[in-house]
Scaffold this active site. Structure first.
Site, PDB file in Angstrom:
ATOM      1  N   ARG A   1      -3.108  17.176  12.130  1.00 59.75           N
ATOM      2  CA  ARG A   1      -2.034  16.481  11.395  1.00 59.75           C
ATOM      3  C   ARG A   1      -1.587  17.198  10.119  1.00 59.75           C
ATOM      4  O   ARG A   1      -2.122  18.226   9.751  1.00 59.75           O
ATOM      5  CB  ARG A   1      -2.497  15.063  11.047  1.00 59.75           C
ATOM      6  CG  ARG A   1      -3.797  14.988  10.265  1.00 59.75           C
ATOM      7  CD  ARG A   1      -4.133  13.509   9.972  1.00 59.75           C
ATOM      8  NE  ARG A   1      -5.357  13.378   9.192  1.00 59.75           N
ATOM      9  CZ  ARG A   1      -6.562  13.161   9.712  1.00 59.75           C
ATOM     10  NH1 ARG A   1      -6.718  13.069  11.019  1.00 59.75           N
ATOM     11  NH2 ARG A   1      -7.614  13.059   8.932  1.00 59.75           N
ATOM     12  N   ASP A   2      -0.589  16.592   9.470  1.00 60.66           N
ATOM     13  CA  ASP A   2      -0.089  16.963   8.142  1.00 60.66           C
ATOM     14  C   ASP A   2       0.554  18.351   8.105  1.00 60.66           C
ATOM     15  O   ASP A   2       0.141  19.220   7.317  1.00 60.66           O
ATOM     16  CB  ASP A   2      -1.226  16.923   7.091  1.00 60.66           C
ATOM     17  CG  ASP A   2      -2.023  15.639   7.112  1.00 60.66           C
ATOM     18  OD1 ASP A   2      -1.467  14.604   7.517  1.00 60.66           O
ATOM     19  OD2 ASP A   2      -3.213  15.666   6.718  1.00 60.66           O
TER      20      ASP A   2
ATOM     21  N   TRP B   1       0.827  -1.215   0.000  1.00 59.37           N
ATOM     22  CA  TRP B   1       0.000   0.000   0.000  1.00 59.37           C
ATOM     23  C   TRP B   1       0.857   1.258   0.000  1.00 59.37           C
ATOM     24  O   TRP B   1       1.841   1.349   0.752  1.00 59.37           O
ATOM     25  CB  TRP B   1      -0.856   0.002   1.268  1.00 59.37           C
ATOM     26  CG  TRP B   1      -1.551   1.299   1.538  1.00 59.37           C
ATOM     27  CD1 TRP B   1      -1.034   2.380   2.206  1.00 59.37           C
ATOM     28  CD2 TRP B   1      -2.875   1.673   1.154  1.00 59.37           C
ATOM     29  NE1 TRP B   1      -1.969   3.391   2.258  1.00 59.37           N
ATOM     30  CE2 TRP B   1      -3.106   2.985   1.622  1.00 59.37           C
ATOM     31  CE3 TRP B   1      -3.903   1.023   0.445  1.00 59.37           C
ATOM     32  CZ2 TRP B   1      -4.315   3.662   1.417  1.00 59.37           C
ATOM     33  CZ3 TRP B   1      -5.105   1.695   0.244  1.00 59.37           C
ATOM     34  CH2 TRP B   1      -5.291   2.999   0.734  1.00 59.37           C
ATOM     35  N   MET B   2       0.502   2.247  -0.807  1.00 59.38           N
ATOM     36  CA  MET B   2       1.074   3.582  -0.665  1.00 59.38           C
ATOM     37  C   MET B   2      -0.048   4.598  -0.673  1.00 59.38           C
ATOM     38  O   MET B   2      -1.085   4.390  -1.299  1.00 59.38           O
ATOM     39  CB  MET B   2       2.058   3.908  -1.792  1.00 59.38           C
ATOM     40  CG  MET B   2       1.413   4.454  -3.051  1.00 59.38           C
ATOM     41  SD  MET B   2       2.597   5.092  -4.262  1.00 59.38           S
ATOM     42  CE  MET B   2       3.626   6.093  -3.244  1.00 59.38           C
TER      43      MET B   2
ATOM     44  N   TRP C   1      -4.277  -0.049   3.977  1.00 57.87           N
ATOM     45  CA  TRP C   1      -3.720   0.993   4.822  1.00 57.87           C
ATOM     46  C   TRP C   1      -3.380   0.435   6.201  1.00 57.87           C
ATOM     47  O   TRP C   1      -4.107  -0.383   6.745  1.00 57.87           O
ATOM     48  CB  TRP C   1      -4.738   2.142   4.938  1.00 57.87           C
ATOM     49  CG  TRP C   1      -4.198   3.292   5.718  1.00 57.87           C
ATOM     50  CD1 TRP C   1      -3.470   4.342   5.235  1.00 57.87           C
ATOM     51  CD2 TRP C   1      -4.334   3.504   7.130  1.00 57.87           C
ATOM     52  NE1 TRP C   1      -3.127   5.180   6.267  1.00 57.87           N
ATOM     53  CE2 TRP C   1      -3.646   4.702   7.438  1.00 57.87           C
ATOM     54  CE3 TRP C   1      -4.943   2.797   8.166  1.00 57.87           C
ATOM     55  CZ2 TRP C   1      -3.576   5.214   8.738  1.00 57.87           C
ATOM     56  CZ3 TRP C   1      -4.868   3.301   9.465  1.00 57.87           C
ATOM     57  CH2 TRP C   1      -4.200   4.502   9.733  1.00 57.87           C
TER      58      TRP C   1
ATOM     59  N   GLN D   1       3.749   7.793   2.228  1.00 55.76           N
ATOM     60  CA  GLN D   1       3.103   6.948   3.217  1.00 55.76           C
ATOM     61  C   GLN D   1       3.059   5.523   2.682  1.00 55.76           C
ATOM     62  O   GLN D   1       2.616   5.279   1.556  1.00 55.76           O
ATOM     63  CB  GLN D   1       1.678   7.457   3.475  1.00 55.76           C
ATOM     64  CG  GLN D   1       1.648   8.776   4.208  1.00 55.76           C
ATOM     65  CD  GLN D   1       1.991   8.600   5.678  1.00 55.76           C
ATOM     66  OE1 GLN D   1       1.191   8.103   6.444  1.00 55.76           O
ATOM     67  NE2 GLN D   1       3.184   8.998   6.071  1.00 55.76           N
TER      68      GLN D   1
ATOM     69  N   TRP E   1       2.930   9.555  10.162  1.00 51.60           N
ATOM     70  CA  TRP E   1       2.003  10.011   9.133  1.00 51.60           C
ATOM     71  C   TRP E   1       2.588  11.192   8.364  1.00 51.60           C
ATOM     72  O   TRP E   1       3.743  11.559   8.547  1.00 51.60           O
ATOM     73  CB  TRP E   1       0.651  10.349   9.765  1.00 51.60           C
ATOM     74  CG  TRP E   1      -0.098   9.113  10.242  1.00 51.60           C
ATOM     75  CD1 TRP E   1       0.403   7.839  10.373  1.00 51.60           C
ATOM     76  CD2 TRP E   1      -1.465   9.052  10.651  1.00 51.60           C
ATOM     77  NE1 TRP E   1      -0.575   6.999  10.841  1.00 51.60           N
ATOM     78  CE2 TRP E   1      -1.734   7.707  11.022  1.00 51.60           C
ATOM     79  CE3 TRP E   1      -2.498   9.993  10.755  1.00 51.60           C
ATOM     80  CZ2 TRP E   1      -2.995   7.287  11.463  1.00 51.60           C
ATOM     81  CZ3 TRP E   1      -3.749   9.582  11.204  1.00 51.60           C
ATOM     82  CH2 TRP E   1      -3.993   8.246  11.542  1.00 51.60           C
ATOM     83  N   SER E   2       1.751  11.832   7.566  1.00 54.72           N
ATOM     84  CA  SER E   2       2.252  12.783   6.563  1.00 54.72           C
ATOM     85  C   SER E   2       2.919  14.024   7.130  1.00 54.72           C
ATOM     86  O   SER E   2       2.663  14.438   8.261  1.00 54.72           O
ATOM     87  CB  SER E   2       1.103  13.199   5.654  1.00 54.72           C
ATOM     88  OG  SER E   2       0.763  12.107   4.845  1.00 54.72           O
TER      89      SER E   2
ATOM     90  N   ASP F   1      -0.237   9.112   0.653  1.00 58.46           N
ATOM     91  CA  ASP F   1       0.216  10.491   0.430  1.00 58.46           C
ATOM     92  C   ASP F   1       1.700  10.631   0.078  1.00 58.46           C
ATOM     93  O   ASP F   1       2.550  10.030   0.736  1.00 58.46           O
ATOM     94  CB  ASP F   1       0.034  11.331   1.700  1.00 58.46           C
ATOM     95  CG  ASP F   1      -1.341  11.218   2.312  1.00 58.46           C
ATOM     96  OD1 ASP F   1      -2.176  10.452   1.811  1.00 58.46           O
ATOM     97  OD2 ASP F   1      -1.575  11.913   3.324  1.00 58.46           O
TER      98      ASP F   1
END
Ligand SMILES: *[C@@H]1O[C@H](CO)[C@@H](O)[C@H](O)[C@H]1NC(C)=O
Ligand SMILES: *[C@@H]1O[C@H](CO)[C@@H](O)[C@H](O)[C@H]1NC(C)=O
Ligand SMILES: *[C@@H]1O[C@H](CO)[C@@H](O)[C@H](O)[C@H]1NC(C)=O
Ligand SMILES: *[C@@H]1O[C@H](CO)[C@@H](O)[C@H](O)[C@H]1NC(C)=O
Ligand SMILES: *[C@@H]1O[C@H](CO)[C@@H](O)[C@H](O)[C@H]1NC(C)=O
Length: 534
Positions: free
Chosen positions: A180-181, A54-55, A81, A73, A116-117, A57
């Site tokens: 996040r992000d 899985w990939m 995921w 990711q 995470w991102s 972002d």
């Protein structure tokens, strides 16, 4: 042809509505496959994909010491995921890639449940540092810093995480599930660093703003840079100037929500941290109206281009992904600029991708009568770059736009390419691209802002086995779609131009190329990190 060969159609239609005229002109690809596709059939040949699993972002893209870096990711354990780490690949030309070892993976209480991102910021002097979201021991989202261990290594193979992590934690008013992000940070004229983090506060999307003198000690500003009642969680914010030499002036704020990437244009003043916009996020301004989510840009310092990367999700089922052993890929990087009207962005595939062009066909000034179908033979239909433009010879005959056609996606889904119009909305329909069940067969559609009296209608499509990226009107409207033909095989893939309207149109120009494979190879430099599968 063998009797076991079935034909399927993938087709693109340029349907355009504007200036009181309606019409239709289309091009189509069609392919056949001898047997049910295995894992390899849908694998792309010149799009970025990891070898398996899985990939999602794209994370922290950057250019450093002559090398492009893409992090993303990634789930090291499967095609769904989960277990998120930052995988890492490098390139010298944004086309051919080398996979390196994972860059960021859980190591401490501040990211033990996932990495995470996040984004890269190049500090003055050239040091590239990464802010990313960690999922901490309490399953809260927090923001962390990671720096390269060896600045003379152009491949940036190792990182150290800041002993001060986490640097940012959700305040009492923020749900730790919606925090996040972090975006790429920027420095104001007073040398203070600014960064935004995506969130949702009291049901509204928010780009929470932080400031810092030293990139370690961050103080939250009283007001978000932008908040929006039109979004829920404002995912993957991206904020950048359109003037590559200034950190002020006209800026883009992008947010990911509702499975699409929306943007607004506004003016930014660093001294007051004020971002003034005339509209909020609406469905009118999207990077891409198809399968396209969680994008991120970076400034390519070698060419001064702003380059956009995006995750293109599968449209098949989770069980298909598990049997393929992989899920997700990246778009061809796109150069982003402000369009001539100043009202919208324009995207175009980076010119380096043209190095993969090989055998070509081209023709000019071909009339396409009503109901006609013209084969573009001599190139590989399943792996191609096609540019076509149409001249609307009978524009005077066009119908008036019906005011109820306000939603081009709905219009394209209802009318499809078999409905006779003259010029219609611009769209892509993948509903017939596969006979298989369990696929997301949404029909995409969007308007293109052009005046057909002043210019011909153009479409460029990058076709790569299970993805078609289309750029209408020179990149003013983009639609990306995933396709999974059940019966097709490469050498029998065919490409057609068709006209299903009631008026003759003229192909003013068509250039199409077969595309070579990009080289995307793994290089193992050290052990896989030890991870605990959850
Ligand atoms: C840093 O990277 C350079 C270039 O790859 C290498 O020659 C050097 O040995 C590295 N230094 C350390 C301390 O690892
Ligand atoms: C962090 O920055 C704030 C605002 O500049 C300052 O008040 C505070 O003392 C700093 N904290 C540390 C630990 O440096
Ligand atoms: C098409 O290929 C020929 C060689 O076969 C080349 O001369 C020509 O420049 C190519 N045209 C385009 C548009 O790439
Ligand atoms: C063109 O219209 C005909 C008749 O409605 C239809 O059968 C055909 O599928 C249409 N072509 C495309 C590419 O949709
Ligand atoms: C459209 O294409 C035709 C060739 O078919 C060309 O003669 C004409 O100049 C083009 N029109 C515009 C507005 O570019």
């Amino acid at each position: 042809m063998e009797s076991s060969v079935h034909w399927e159609f993938l087709w693109l239609c340029i349907l355009l509505v504007g200036n009181g005229v309606e019409g239709e002109a289309s091009h189509q690809t069609c392919r056949s496959l001898r047997s049910f596709p295995g894992d390899q059939l849908y694998k792309t040949a010149y799009h970025f994909q990891p070898p398996k699993n899985w990939m999602n972002d794209p994370n922290g893209p950057m250019f450093y010491l002559g090398v492009y870096h893409l992090f993303y990711q990634y789930n090291p354990y499967g095609a769904e995921w989960g277990n998120m780490v930052w995988a890492h690949s490098i390139s010298y030309d944004l086309v051919n890639w080398i996979h390196l070892d994972h860059a960021i993976y859980p190591t401490g209480p501040f990211d033990i449940n996932g990495c995470w991102s996040g984004s890269t910021t190049i500090l003055p002097g050239g040091k590239p540092v990464i802010l990313y979201t960690g999922i901490d021991a309490k399953n809260h989202q927090v923001q962390n810093l990671a720096e390269p261990r060896n600045l003379t290594d152009p491949l940036l193979r190792e990182r150290v995480k800041s002993p001060h992590n986490p640097l940012m934690t959700p305040g009492d008013d923020i749900d730790p599930k919606f925090y996040r992000d972090p975006a790429t940070a920027w420095q104001g004229p007073d040398n203070i660093w600014h960064v935004i983090v995506g969130s949702q506060i009291k049901g509204q999307g928010a780009a929470i703003l932080y400031r810092s003198k030293d990139f370690v000690n961050w103080t939250r500003s009283k007001h978000p840079l932008h908040s929006s009642a039109n979004t829920n969680m404002l995912g993957c914010p991206d904020f950048y100037p359109l003037d590559t030499k200034s950190s002020e002036g006209k800026h883009v704020l992008k947010a990911s929500f509702n499975s699409h990437d929306y943007y607004i244009l506004g003016d930014y003043i660093a001294r007051t941290d004020k971002f003034s916009v005339t509209t909020d996020f609406t469905s009118d301004l999207q990077y891409d109206y198809g399968k396209f989510y969680a994008s991120k840009t970076f400034l390519d310092s070698s060419t001064k281009r702003r380059i956009l990367w995006v995750w293109v999700k599968e449209s098949d089922s989770e069980s298909d992904d598990n049997s393929k052993g992989w899920s997700g890929l990246q778009s061809i990087p796109r150069n982003v600029v402000l369009g001539k009207t100043g009202r919208q962005l324009v995207q175009w595939p980076i010119k380096e991708i043209e190095n993969l062009r090989t055998r070509n066909v081209s023709f000019q000034n071909k009339k396409l009568k009503i109901g006609s179908l013209l084969e573009v033979s001599g190139i590989t239909g399943s792996q191609a770059d096609v540019e076509v433009s149409f001249d609307l010879v009978n524009l005077k005959e066009a119908e008036l736009m019906d005011p109820i056609w306000v939603d081009p996606q709905l219009l394209c889904s209802q009318k499809k390419a078999s409905a006779q119009g003259k010029l219609g909305p611009f769209g892509f329909d993948q509903s017939r691209s596969s006979l298989r069940e369990g696929l997301d067969k949404t029909t995409y559609g969007a308007f293109v802002d052009i005046d057909p009296l002043q210019e011909n209608i153009s479409l460029r499509s990058l076709i790569d086995h299970s993805i078609v990226e289309s750029f209408g009107g020179g990149g003013r409207t983009c639609i990306t779609a995933r396709v999974y033909p059940k019966f097709a095989y490469d050498k029998e893939a065919h490409l057609y131009v068709f006209n299903n309207g009631t008026q003759t149109v003229r192909i003013s120009r068509l250039n199409a190329w077969s595309m070579r494979n990009a080289q995307i190879v793994p290089v193992k430099t050290r052990r896989e990190p030890k991870l605990h599968k959850r």
